[in-house]
Design an enzyme around this catalytic site. Structure first.
Site, PDB file in Angstrom:
ATOM      1  N   HIS A  49       3.154   6.209  -1.881  1.00  0.00           N
ATOM      2  CA  HIS A  49       3.791   7.374  -1.276  1.00  0.00           C
ATOM      3  C   HIS A  49       5.311   7.304  -1.380  1.00  0.00           C
ATOM      4  O   HIS A  49       6.018   7.852  -0.527  1.00  0.00           O
ATOM      5  CB  HIS A  49       3.381   7.488   0.195  1.00  0.00           C
ATOM      6  CG  HIS A  49       1.918   7.664   0.399  1.00  0.00           C
ATOM      7  ND1 HIS A  49       1.253   8.835   0.085  1.00  0.00           N
ATOM      8  CD2 HIS A  49       0.967   6.814   0.849  1.00  0.00           C
ATOM      9  CE1 HIS A  49      -0.030   8.700   0.352  1.00  0.00           C
ATOM     10  NE2 HIS A  49      -0.237   7.491   0.812  1.00  0.00           N
TER      11      HIS A  49
ATOM     12  N   HIS B  22       0.820  -1.208   0.000  1.00  0.00           N
ATOM     13  CA  HIS B  22       0.000   0.000   0.000  1.00  0.00           C
ATOM     14  C   HIS B  22       0.857   1.263   0.000  1.00  0.00           C
ATOM     15  O   HIS B  22       0.668   2.164  -0.816  1.00  0.00           O
ATOM     16  CB  HIS B  22      -0.927   0.002   1.213  1.00  0.00           C
ATOM     17  CG  HIS B  22      -1.858   1.178   1.239  1.00  0.00           C
ATOM     18  ND1 HIS B  22      -3.065   1.179   0.579  1.00  0.00           N
ATOM     19  CD2 HIS B  22      -1.745   2.395   1.831  1.00  0.00           C
ATOM     20  CE1 HIS B  22      -3.668   2.341   0.772  1.00  0.00           C
ATOM     21  NE2 HIS B  22      -2.878   3.109   1.528  1.00  0.00           N
TER      22      HIS B  22
ATOM     23  N   LYS C  53      -5.177   9.883  -8.437  1.00  0.00           N
ATOM     24  CA  LYS C  53      -4.750  10.230  -7.084  1.00  0.00           C
ATOM     25  C   LYS C  53      -4.948  11.744  -6.950  1.00  0.00           C
ATOM     26  O   LYS C  53      -4.096  12.536  -7.357  1.00  0.00           O
ATOM     27  CB  LYS C  53      -3.283   9.865  -6.881  1.00  0.00           C
ATOM     28  CG  LYS C  53      -2.779  10.097  -5.461  1.00  0.00           C
ATOM     29  CD  LYS C  53      -3.228   9.010  -4.515  1.00  0.00           C
ATOM     30  CE  LYS C  53      -2.470   9.075  -3.202  1.00  0.00           C
ATOM     31  NZ  LYS C  53      -2.894   8.009  -2.268  1.00  0.00           N
TER      32      LYS C  53
END
Length: 387
Positions: free
Chosen positions: A258, A241, A330
């Site tokens: 990220h 993730h 995103k």
């Protein structure tokens, strides 16, 4: 008169208390005291799941998805007074996280090892819609790949990025080769001063085992143990993730992702389209303004000279951006730029275990909020937000 003075003093003490400051409370952590066994099954049995619906629980973690100070005793009054730093890393999370930053010798430097082109500020996009592209060019102008591939932790990290299916709801299959790659990555990270410092800090708080093997098993379980985000399928992990990224067919959205290395590699392949940076600035549609400001400005007492924002520039190493990944959106995503995999692994692990889920930190020149969410015993997500 003395009687009256005593009465007044007693009343003041009852109303306002004594003049002594209360001591701040110490950190409180809830920790599983027994490290989980180092067993990785290819057809993993399903661990006890957290209460509540998985999709609604994890939806909170994505970008709709950042502990306290510990009191230390004064030194022995009989000892000589010596100069010490105002804050040591034992005192708060900012201290240890700054120390991790200082130890990150594998961090790449802007303008020397890579260059980004932030271009224009991204526009707001509704869920399910495609964003307006405010950036004609890629975010990364260039990266010194020879340097990246010469650093063991980067090289081991990159080998993990193709081990996952990006779609939430698709069961993951961990092969023997992939399992070995996971351990190789952790071994490489544990050779660095960054992760060794994080281990020392966490072990000192009884949050992880003191021995290196026990700590490594803890890291494996936190980051690589599979769990189910949707429909009972073992389809996700903390590492996937946070560092690799996932997509949901519902609303065509990107969750996680990220990490700058993954972003760069996916952008280079043409899978990511950078659409602009996001700042915590102000625009003409903001509704956060005070009535008092308006009234004072109307009277001529205030002269408005412009807004200030955290903004983003081409030398920032913490940015907030907007992009699409294989047609999924995103709207707002944040990431460090140039940092090593071991730094991010150490930072997020420290904040997950020792923080409170939303930790406001001062790291070097950055005011940052590190957000962490748990999924049962594991890491659901972790990411930085510029403040």
């Amino acid at each position: 008169m003395n009687v009256m003075a005593n009465i007044v003093a007693a009343v003041c003490q009852a109303c306002f208390g004594t003049n002594e400051e209360e001591q701040p409370p110490g950190n409180k952590y809830v920790v599983d005291p027994t490290p989980e066994e180092n067993t990785i099954q290819r057809d993993q049995t399903k661990d006890p799941e957290p209460e509540g619906d998985h999709e609604s629980q994890l939806q909170v973690q994505d970008e709709g998805e950042e502990g306290g100070d510990k009191h230390t005793e004064d030194p022995d009054a009989g000892q000589d007074i010596v100069d010490v730093p105002a804050v040591s890393y034992e005192d708060n999370l900012s201290g240890i996280c700054t120390r991790l930053w200082e130890l990150d010798t594998n961090r790449l430097q802007p303008g020397k090892d890579y260059e980004i082109d932030t271009q224009r500020r991204a526009r707001y996009v509704d869920k399910g819609d495609m964003p307006q592209d405010m950036a004609r060019d890629p975010l990364f102008a260039w990266v010194d790949e020879d340097k990246v591939n010469s650093i063991p932790t980067f090289k081991a990290f990159i080998s993990l990025l193709d081990n996952y299916s990006q779609n939430v709801g698709t069961s993951e299959v961990v092969t023997a080769e992939e399992e070995e790659e996971n351990w190789t990555f952790l071994n490489a990270c544990l050779e660095t001063d960054v992760l060794q410092e994080a281990h020392k800090y966490l072990a000192g708080k009884d949050l992880v085992p003191e021995d290196e093997e026990g700590f490594k098993r803890k890291l494996y379980d936190l980051w690589f143990k599979l769990y189910s985000r949707t429909r009972g399928r073992m389809d996700s992990s903390g590492f996937e993730h946070v560092f690799v990224g996932e997509t949901r067919s519902r609303n065509n959205e990107v969750t996680g992702l990220h990490n700058w290395v993954q972003f760069y590699l996916q952008e280079k392949k043409g899978n990511i389209d950078y659409t602009g940076y996001k700042s915590r600035g102000t625009d003409d549609y903001d509704q956060l303004i005070t009535i008092q400001f308006y009234l004072q400005e109307k009277k001529g007492n205030i002269d408005y000279t412009g807004y200030k924002s955290r903004g983003t520039d081409d030398y920032d190493q913490l940015i907030t951006i907007q992009f699409t990944w294989n047609g999924n959106v995103k709207p707002v995503g944040s990431s460090f730029i140039g940092t090593s995999p071991e730094f991010e692994l150490a930072l997020y692990t420290v904040c997950f275990l020792a923080g409170d889920g939303k930790d406001r930190l001062s790291i070097a020149d950055f005011d940052v909020e590190v957000v962490t969410h748990r999924f049962g015993r594991y890491i659901g997500t972790s990411y930085p937000q510029a403040k």
